[in-house]
Motif scaffolding. Structure first.
Motif, PDB file in Angstrom:
ATOM      1  N   ARG A 281      -0.733  73.604 -41.045  1.00 15.87           N
ATOM      2  CA  ARG A 281      -1.937  74.250 -41.589  1.00 15.87           C
ATOM      3  C   ARG A 281      -3.125  73.280 -41.575  1.00 15.87           C
ATOM      4  O   ARG A 281      -4.242  73.668 -41.252  1.00 15.87           O
ATOM      5  N   ARG A 282      -2.865  72.052 -41.977  1.00 13.36           N
ATOM      6  CA  ARG A 282      -3.902  71.027 -42.042  1.00 13.36           C
ATOM      7  C   ARG A 282      -3.270  69.674 -41.800  1.00 13.36           C
ATOM      8  O   ARG A 282      -2.104  69.456 -42.122  1.00 13.36           O
ATOM      9  N   TYR A 283      -4.034  68.751 -41.258  1.00 17.87           N
ATOM     10  CA  TYR A 283      -3.629  67.344 -41.203  1.00 17.87           C
ATOM     11  C   TYR A 283      -4.475  66.580 -42.227  1.00 17.87           C
ATOM     12  O   TYR A 283      -5.661  66.880 -42.412  1.00 17.87           O
ATOM     13  N   ARG A 284      -3.872  65.587 -42.868  1.00 12.70           N
ATOM     14  CA  ARG A 284      -4.571  64.755 -43.843  1.00 12.70           C
ATOM     15  C   ARG A 284      -4.492  63.300 -43.403  1.00 12.70           C
ATOM     16  O   ARG A 284      -3.404  62.799 -43.097  1.00 12.70           O
ATOM     17  N   VAL A 285      -5.645  62.644 -43.397  1.00 16.23           N
ATOM     18  CA  VAL A 285      -5.725  61.236 -42.993  1.00 16.23           C
ATOM     19  C   VAL A 285      -6.445  60.468 -44.099  1.00 16.23           C
ATOM     20  O   VAL A 285      -7.542  60.853 -44.512  1.00 16.23           O
ATOM     21  N   TYR A 286      -5.819  59.403 -44.587  1.00 14.19           N
ATOM     22  CA  TYR A 286      -6.442  58.530 -45.581  1.00 14.19           C
ATOM     23  C   TYR A 286      -6.840  57.224 -44.913  1.00 14.19           C
ATOM     24  O   TYR A 286      -6.049  56.634 -44.173  1.00 14.19           O
ATOM     25  N   VAL A 287      -8.058  56.771 -45.190  1.00 16.10           N
ATOM     26  CA  VAL A 287      -8.536  55.478 -44.706  1.00 16.10           C
ATOM     27  C   VAL A 287      -8.483  54.518 -45.892  1.00 16.10           C
ATOM     28  O   VAL A 287      -9.210  54.687 -46.878  1.00 16.10           O
ATOM     29  N   ALA A 288      -7.611  53.527 -45.808  1.00 18.57           N
ATOM     30  CA  ALA A 288      -7.355  52.646 -46.943  1.00 18.57           C
ATOM     31  C   ALA A 288      -8.131  51.345 -46.844  1.00 18.57           C
ATOM     32  O   ALA A 288      -8.095  50.665 -45.812  1.00 18.57           O
ATOM     33  N   ASP A 289      -8.821  50.986 -47.929  1.00 19.12           N
ATOM     34  CA  ASP A 289      -9.327  49.625 -48.030  1.00 19.12           C
ATOM     35  C   ASP A 289      -8.140  48.737 -48.376  1.00 19.12           C
ATOM     36  O   ASP A 289      -7.000  49.202 -48.469  1.00 19.12           O
ATOM     37  N   GLU A 290      -8.357  47.458 -48.554  1.00 14.76           N
ATOM     38  CA  GLU A 290      -7.222  46.549 -48.774  1.00 14.76           C
ATOM     39  C   GLU A 290      -6.478  46.861 -50.072  1.00 14.76           C
ATOM     40  O   GLU A 290      -5.252  46.732 -50.137  1.00 14.76           O
ATOM     41  N   LYS A 291      -7.179  47.310 -51.088  1.00 18.99           N
ATOM     42  CA  LYS A 291      -6.525  47.678 -52.338  1.00 18.99           C
ATOM     43  C   LYS A 291      -5.596  48.873 -52.118  1.00 18.99           C
ATOM     44  O   LYS A 291      -4.438  48.862 -52.543  1.00 18.99           O
ATOM     45  N   GLY A 292      -6.101  49.900 -51.441  1.00 23.22           N
ATOM     46  CA  GLY A 292      -5.279  51.068 -51.169  1.00 23.22           C
ATOM     47  C   GLY A 292      -4.124  50.763 -50.222  1.00 23.22           C
ATOM     48  O   GLY A 292      -3.012  51.284 -50.382  1.00 23.22           O
ATOM     49  N   TRP A 293      -4.363  49.919 -49.228  1.00 22.65           N
ATOM     50  CA  TRP A 293      -3.324  49.564 -48.258  1.00 22.65           C
ATOM     51  C   TRP A 293      -2.141  48.879 -48.940  1.00 22.65           C
ATOM     52  O   TRP A 293      -0.984  49.107 -48.578  1.00 22.65           O
ATOM     53  N   LYS A 294      -2.423  48.061 -49.938  1.00 16.68           N
ATOM     54  CA  LYS A 294      -1.360  47.342 -50.635  1.00 16.68           C
ATOM     55  C   LYS A 294      -0.694  48.189 -51.724  1.00 16.68           C
ATOM     56  O   LYS A 294       0.367  47.812 -52.238  1.00 16.68           O
ATOM     57  N   ASN A 295      -1.317  49.327 -52.058  1.00 21.94           N
ATOM     58  CA  ASN A 295      -0.851  50.093 -53.211  1.00 21.94           C
ATOM     59  C   ASN A 295      -0.328  51.485 -52.869  1.00 21.94           C
ATOM     60  O   ASN A 295       0.724  51.902 -53.362  1.00 21.94           O
ATOM     61  N   TRP A 296      -1.036  52.219 -52.027  1.00 22.82           N
ATOM     62  CA  TRP A 296      -0.661  53.605 -51.760  1.00 22.82           C
ATOM     63  C   TRP A 296       0.743  53.685 -51.166  1.00 22.82           C
ATOM     64  O   TRP A 296       1.109  52.926 -50.263  1.00 22.82           O
ATOM     65  N   TYR A 297       1.520  54.617 -51.677  1.00 25.49           N
ATOM     66  CA  TYR A 297       2.899  54.838 -51.212  1.00 25.49           C
ATOM     67  C   TYR A 297       3.720  53.548 -51.183  1.00 25.49           C
ATOM     68  O   TYR A 297       4.560  53.347 -50.312  1.00 25.49           O
ATOM     69  N   GLY A 298       3.438  52.674 -52.127  1.00 22.90           N
ATOM     70  CA  GLY A 298       4.200  51.433 -52.220  1.00 22.90           C
ATOM     71  C   GLY A 298       3.603  50.268 -51.467  1.00 22.90           C
ATOM     72  O   GLY A 298       4.018  49.123 -51.653  1.00 22.90           O
ATOM     73  N   GLY A 299       2.629  50.552 -50.597  1.00 18.09           N
ATOM     74  CA  GLY A 299       1.958  49.470 -49.877  1.00 18.09           C
ATOM     75  C   GLY A 299       2.706  48.983 -48.657  1.00 18.09           C
ATOM     76  O   GLY A 299       3.900  49.191 -48.505  1.00 18.09           O
ATOM     77  N   ILE A 300       1.976  48.327 -47.759  1.00 18.67           N
ATOM     78  CA  ILE A 300       2.530  47.776 -46.522  1.00 18.67           C
ATOM     79  C   ILE A 300       2.323  46.263 -46.548  1.00 18.67           C
ATOM     80  O   ILE A 300       1.200  45.783 -46.722  1.00 18.67           O
ATOM     81  N   LYS A 301       3.399  45.517 -46.381  1.00 20.93           N
ATOM     82  CA  LYS A 301       3.300  44.058 -46.412  1.00 20.93           C
ATOM     83  C   LYS A 301       3.225  43.437 -45.015  1.00 20.93           C
ATOM     84  O   LYS A 301       2.697  42.356 -44.833  1.00 20.93           O
ATOM     85  N   GLU A 302       3.823  44.125 -44.017  1.00 18.36           N
ATOM     86  CA  GLU A 302       3.828  43.569 -42.664  1.00 18.36           C
ATOM     87  C   GLU A 302       2.405  43.487 -42.108  1.00 18.36           C
ATOM     88  O   GLU A 302       1.667  44.471 -42.126  1.00 18.36           O
ATOM     89  N   LYS A 303       2.049  42.333 -41.585  1.00 17.69           N
ATOM     90  CA  LYS A 303       0.690  42.123 -41.087  1.00 17.69           C
ATOM     91  C   LYS A 303       0.425  42.874 -39.795  1.00 17.69           C
ATOM     92  O   LYS A 303      -0.725  43.121 -39.441  1.00 17.69           O
TER      93      LYS A 303
END
Length: 474
Positions: A281-303
């Motif tokens: 029905r729809r696609y959703r895209v989030y653009v994360a700043d560094e705070k969101g990148w480290k936090n949203w959905y548990g965050g991503i640690k791999e560089k």
């Protein structure tokens, strides 16, 4: 249980960056979700833990990760209450509702207010004296409404600490977006609608039970869908015909660029979704700043990860892009198209794809790189190096990545997957390639059974032919 599909940063590490969506380059890498936390004490049993995020995303110029799903209609299932007694001598008077039952009813009405778009009613269940709490609930409401929430339901357990004047609950909010068919409620985090859980404290204010305290740490620790991007931060939105793009206000200028690329990629993804009867029905895209990148959905640690797709169970998936890695417009376009490919080829499936990572990432690489052929992308350079250093793999179905896989191994999985799916498309056509993909990834068929059904040939025959096809092009 679903795992995020990540996009690697092509500029990371010694191996050449891919143009397609393998492991993270400026756009992402795949983490493995944590185990779901129990919903709390009886009457409900604890939720079985979800697998930990432990697989390493393949390194490709545009990779993405996958995550959870939702339900339909603003409804809440609560412990059954006694029917009111009729006023006659034969029946006993109805017992008064307990404080917990009254709170459960209040939560149900709050879910209904959310789906109806009634912000005043939604906030009426929060203590107005708790300004920070009111702000959080207002932010949650406005984000979810802009994301087109179409179904919400609360389920609650009574916790220790409940008294005649205070009710403590573990409350789970299940949700679905954009009118998708919401699945029936399930207590596991990776089944039913997507969920977030909170420990809520209710007390009476002016004769009404209202929320006076919210603690989400239990949910954050055990639910790979927490913290969700929409939960506790005001977002800026732009909308197109097929895509909603959201991010913090600091990324407002970039959102429009991402939307333009995502709308173009959505046309490609929609075509392939049609091949597997999995329209979105729809696609959703989030653009994360560094705070969101480290936090949203548990965050991503791999560089090396620059983007990932998180599945919302059977109802679709969210795409998260790292703003810091989005300067290269060409790479960004491939990353987005790769991640949208994950949504249409995985949403609604069995999620048992651990042994089929070559196909999961390969078909996303194939769709993400279109209209370019694999030999016109960085994957050609990857396989050239891999074959020279380690020889050619014995099968197109290369083994899934171990947690400690090195860069060349990661890149090789993505590149081989890209070439393998391109070979099957060249020999049998896109429609049959997607039929094969659908049988393996969404219907849990073994590659041989899927190959015989889709191609009319044993997988061993297809495997041998495609190895020869790849050798001729590398």
């Amino acid at each position: 249980m679903p795992r995020p599909r990540e996009s690697p940063d092509p500029s990371y590490g010694p191996p050449p960056a891919h143009w397609g969506p393998p492991p993270p380059a400026p756009w992402g890498a795949p983490p493995a979700p944590p185990a779901p936390a129990p919903w709390g004490p009886p009457p409900f049993p604890p939720i079985p833990p979800a697998p930990q995020r432990n697989w390493k995303p393949a390194v490709f110029a545009t990779l993405a990760a996958v995550i959870l799903a939702a339900g339909a209609g603003a409804a809440v299932l609560w412990p059954a209450r006694d029917e009111p007694a009729k006023a006659d001598a034969a029946t006993a008077p109805a017992r008064p509702a307990t404080p917990f039952e009254l709170v459960a009813e209040r939560l149900q009405k709050q879910a209904e207010a959310l789906t109806k778009g009634d912000e005043k009613a939604w906030l009426a269940f929060v203590d107005p004296a708790k300004k920070t709490l009111v702000t959080r609930y207002r932010t949650m409401f406005r984000n979810l409404r802009t994301l087109e929430i179409s179904h919400a339901e609360f389920h609650a357990d009574k916790l220790e600490g409940t008294t005649a004047t205070k009710v403590v609950t573990q409350a789970a909010l299940g949700y679905c977006f954009s009118g998708v068919a919401c699945p029936d409620w399930r207590k596991n985090y990776d089944e039913g609608p997507a969920k977030v859980t909170y420990r809520l404290t209710f007390q009476q204010v002016r004769g009404q039970w209202v929320i006076t305290e919210l603690n989400d740490q239990a949910g954050v620790e055990n639910n790979y869908l927490q913290p969700a991007p929409w939960d506790n931060r005001a977002l800026t939105f732009v909308k197109g015909k097929r895509v909603i793009v959201a991010g913090p206000s600091s990324q407002a200028k970039q959102l429009k660029q991402v939307l333009a690329l995502a709308e173009k990629a959505a046309k490609v993804a929609d075509r392939y979704a049609g091949y597997v009867n999995n329209p979105q029905r729809r696609y959703r895209v989030y653009v994360a700043d560094e705070k969101g990148w480290k936090n949203w959905y548990g965050g991503i640690k791999e560089k090396w990860v620059i983007g990932y797709e998180m599945p919302l169970n059977s109802t679709g998936g969210d795409i998260v892009l790292r703003a810091k890695s989005s300067a290269d417009r060409g790479q960004l376009a491939v990353t987005i198209q790769h991640e949208l490919a994950h949504v249409v080829t995985l949403a609604g499936g069995t999620w048992e794809t651990t042994d089929d990572q070559w196909l999961v990432e390969g078909v996303a690489e194939y769709i993400g790189a279109l209209p370019r052929k694999p030999q016109d992308t960085g994957n050609h350079d990857v396989l050239t190096e891999a074959f020279q250093r380690r020889g050619m793999p014995k099968s197109i179905a290369v083994p899934s990545l171990a947690d400690n896989a090195d860069d060349l191994t990661v890149n090789t999985l993505y590149a081989m997957g890209h070439y393998a799916t391109a070979c099957m498309a060249a020999k049998f056509g896109d429609r049959k390639l997607l039929q094969f993909t659908n049988l393996v990834l969404r219907e849990a068929k073994k590659p041989d059974e899927a190959s015989r059904t889709a191609y009319g040939k044993p997988f061993a025959t297809v495997d041998k032919a495609c190895l020869s096809w790849i050798r001729d092009r590398v």
